[in-house]
Design an enzyme around this catalytic site. Structure first.
Site, PDB file in Angstrom:
ATOM      1  N   LYS A  48      -1.029   7.082  -3.694  1.00 20.93           N
ATOM      2  CA  LYS A  48       0.334   7.611  -3.841  1.00 20.93           C
ATOM      3  C   LYS A  48       0.583   8.090  -5.278  1.00 20.93           C
ATOM      4  O   LYS A  48       1.158   9.156  -5.498  1.00 20.93           O
ATOM      5  CB  LYS A  48       1.355   6.547  -3.411  1.00 20.93           C
ATOM      6  CG  LYS A  48       1.265   6.274  -1.909  1.00 20.93           C
ATOM      7  CD  LYS A  48       2.033   5.045  -1.440  1.00 20.93           C
ATOM      8  CE  LYS A  48       1.651   4.767   0.021  1.00 20.93           C
ATOM      9  NZ  LYS A  48       2.429   3.653   0.608  1.00 20.93           N
TER      10      LYS A  48
ATOM     11  N   ASP B 197      10.544   5.794   2.248  1.00 22.77           N
ATOM     12  CA  ASP B 197       9.753   5.358   3.411  1.00 22.77           C
ATOM     13  C   ASP B 197      10.568   5.440   4.709  1.00 22.77           C
ATOM     14  O   ASP B 197      10.006   5.370   5.800  1.00 22.77           O
ATOM     15  CB  ASP B 197       9.258   3.915   3.220  1.00 22.77           C
ATOM     16  CG  ASP B 197       7.816   3.850   2.716  1.00 22.77           C
ATOM     17  OD1 ASP B 197       7.080   4.848   2.885  1.00 22.77           O
ATOM     18  OD2 ASP B 197       7.424   2.799   2.176  1.00 22.77           O
TER      19      ASP B 197
ATOM     20  N   GLN C 166       5.607  -1.385  -1.413  1.00 20.87           N
ATOM     21  CA  GLN C 166       4.402  -1.371  -0.575  1.00 20.87           C
ATOM     22  C   GLN C 166       4.403  -2.583   0.359  1.00 20.87           C
ATOM     23  O   GLN C 166       4.550  -3.719  -0.089  1.00 20.87           O
ATOM     24  CB  GLN C 166       3.148  -1.376  -1.462  1.00 20.87           C
ATOM     25  CG  GLN C 166       1.838  -1.286  -0.704  1.00 20.87           C
ATOM     26  CD  GLN C 166       1.665   0.034   0.029  1.00 20.87           C
ATOM     27  OE1 GLN C 166       2.051   1.097  -0.459  1.00 20.87           O
ATOM     28  NE2 GLN C 166       1.095  -0.025   1.222  1.00 20.87           N
TER      29      GLN C 166
HETATM   30  C1  BQF Z   1      -7.813   8.880   4.821  1.00 22.34           C
HETATM   31  C2  BQF Z   1      -1.427   1.790   5.628  1.00 22.34           C
HETATM   32  C3  BQF Z   1      -1.854   0.118   7.292  1.00 22.34           C
HETATM   33  C4  BQF Z   1      -0.924  -0.744   6.693  1.00 22.34           C
HETATM   34  C5  BQF Z   1      -0.229  -0.325   5.587  1.00 22.34           C
HETATM   35  C6  BQF Z   1      -5.901   8.612   3.234  1.00 22.34           C
HETATM   36  C7  BQF Z   1      -4.550   6.608   3.230  1.00 22.34           C
HETATM   37  C8  BQF Z   1      -5.394   6.065   4.200  1.00 22.34           C
HETATM   38  C9  BQF Z   1      -6.449   6.796   4.718  1.00 22.34           C
HETATM   39  C10 BQF Z   1      -3.400   5.862   2.700  1.00 22.34           C
HETATM   40  C11 BQF Z   1      -1.669   3.093   5.005  1.00 22.34           C
HETATM   41  C12 BQF Z   1      -2.645   4.050   5.597  1.00 22.34           C
HETATM   42  C13 BQF Z   1      -0.995   3.407   3.824  1.00 22.34           C
HETATM   43  C14 BQF Z   1      -6.712   8.062   4.228  1.00 22.34           C
HETATM   44  C15 BQF Z   1      -1.259   4.674   3.060  1.00 22.34           C
HETATM   45  C16 BQF Z   1      -2.486   5.440   4.993  1.00 22.34           C
HETATM   46  O1  BQF Z   1      -8.373   9.744   4.139  1.00 22.34           O
HETATM   47  O2  BQF Z   1      -8.094   8.700   6.017  1.00 22.34           O
HETATM   48  C17 BQF Z   1      -4.822   7.895   2.746  1.00 22.34           C
HETATM   49  O3  BQF Z   1      -3.282   5.711   1.499  1.00 22.34           O
HETATM   50  N1  BQF Z   1      -2.419   5.365   3.558  1.00 22.34           N
HETATM   51  C18 BQF Z   1      -0.035   2.479   3.320  1.00 22.34           C
HETATM   52  O4  BQF Z   1       0.599   2.727   2.289  1.00 22.34           O
HETATM   53  O5  BQF Z   1       0.187   1.319   3.938  1.00 22.34           O
HETATM   54  C19 BQF Z   1      -0.486   0.933   5.052  1.00 22.34           C
HETATM   55  C20 BQF Z   1      -2.113   1.361   6.768  1.00 22.34           C
END
Ligand code: BQF
Length: 295
Positions: A53, A120, A97
């Site tokens: 992020k 969010d 987060q």
């Molecule tokens: C990619 C998330 C579960 C629980 C809380 C790029 C992200 C992930 C994968 C990423 C996720 C999942 C995020 C890829 C943010 C997605 O290239 O496939 C980016 O950073 N995510 C989160 O903030 O909290 C989570 C999944």
């Protein structure tokens, strides 16, 4: 049939290019979008997400600060930080987060945020606004899925969309977005969950199948109708001795088998994940504009 790939990475980069230009224009008007990211503890996955992020903000010229707090932080201390960020005009968006450590009630923290900074879209006010069709911020992951569908030529209007998973972060807001009488929505939605009887009989009726259970490869090829569009929201780290890190990412679907049956599918990684980050950037720019009375 071999499925077309819907690449969130590419679609997201296209949207981020548009945003970059918009941010440059805003700065000329004296508006410098800012995002505060709060991370409690050092969960490795959460740390990666927060890093992603911050990087996306820097790429677009959005001001970003990460507030890293120890896992031992009390609920009162976290609420005090939220109060401070609510009052700080540098930050148009605030993101806490998730998940938070068990001793902190995340609903209480979300309720404390200024809904106008809740990029969010998890504050109950914003959940309600989505349900009545007046959203200001759409939750990032389902908003990203909607963009992937529309921009890949798979408009959900009139389609039967089956969503597997009922989390507050993906499944429930996904359903709420797609049932709206609105552009890029207007779908017939079925929401499956752990209490669903014979899930496969329902998923096989899907024109668009959205897997958001958080269970590696839970959706198998026999659960997919020939020609369906499959969106895999899962981000699961599983052991893989042949991988350099000893683990690899898999989604909630059996990608290799399903790609022979679906008309289109999203990969993991490079599918929904990058779109989640992109939509966070969209919401942050929207928050900055709204704070300055701009449309
Ligand atoms: C990619 C998330 C579960 C629980 C809380 C790029 C992200 C992930 C994968 C990423 C996720 C999942 C995020 C890829 C943010 C997605 O290239 O496939 C980016 O950073 N995510 C989160 O903030 O909290 C989570 C999944």
């Amino acid at each position: 049939m071999t499925a077309k790939l819907i690449l969130g990475k590419d679609i997201g980069n296209q949207i981020r290019e548009e945003l970059k230009t918009e941010v440059e224009g805003l700065k000329k008007k004296g508006v410098h979008p800012g995002l505060a990211v709060v991370l409690v503890g050092e969960d490795p996955a959460s740390t990666v997400y927060v890093t992603n992020k911050g990087q996306a903000c820097r790429d677009l010229g959005i001001h970003e600060e990460t507030f890293g707090l120890p896992a031992s932080t009390s609920e009162a201390e976290l609420l005090a930080l939220v109060d401070r960020l609510n009052a700080d005009p540098k930050f148009h968006g605030i993101l806490v987060q998730l998940p938070l450590p068990k001793h902190i009630d995340s609903n209480k923290v979300l309720l404390r945020m200024n809904p106008d900074k809740d990029v969010d879209g998890f504050h109950p006010m914003n959940v309600g606004r989505l349900m009545v069709g007046e959203p200001i911020f759409l939750p990032c992951t389902p908003a990203g899925v909607q963009q992937m569908l529309v921009r890949s030529g798979n408009d959900p209007a009139g389609k039967h969309v089956v969503i597997c998973g009922r989390s507050n972060i993906v499944g429930k807001p996904m359903a709420n977005i797609l049932i709206q009488k609105a552009k890029g929505a207007n779908a017939t939605v079925t929401l499956c969950h752990t209490g669903t009887k014979d899930m496969a009989s329902i998923t096989r009726q899907a024109d668009i199948l959205i897997a958001a259970m958080g269970v590696p490869k839970a959706i198998t090829a026999d659960m997919v109708r020939e020609g369906a569009v499959v969106i895999d929201v899962g981000v699961n780290r599983i052991p893989d001795p042949s991988a350099p890190k000893g683990t690899r990412l898999v989604g909630d679907t059996d990608f290799e088998a399903i790609k022979e049956k679906a008309s289109a599918i999203t990969p993991v990684p490079g599918g929904v994940g990058p779109m989640t980050i992109t939509m966070l950037m969209v919401n942050t720019v929207r928050a900055a504009k709204a704070a300055h009375g701009l449309k």
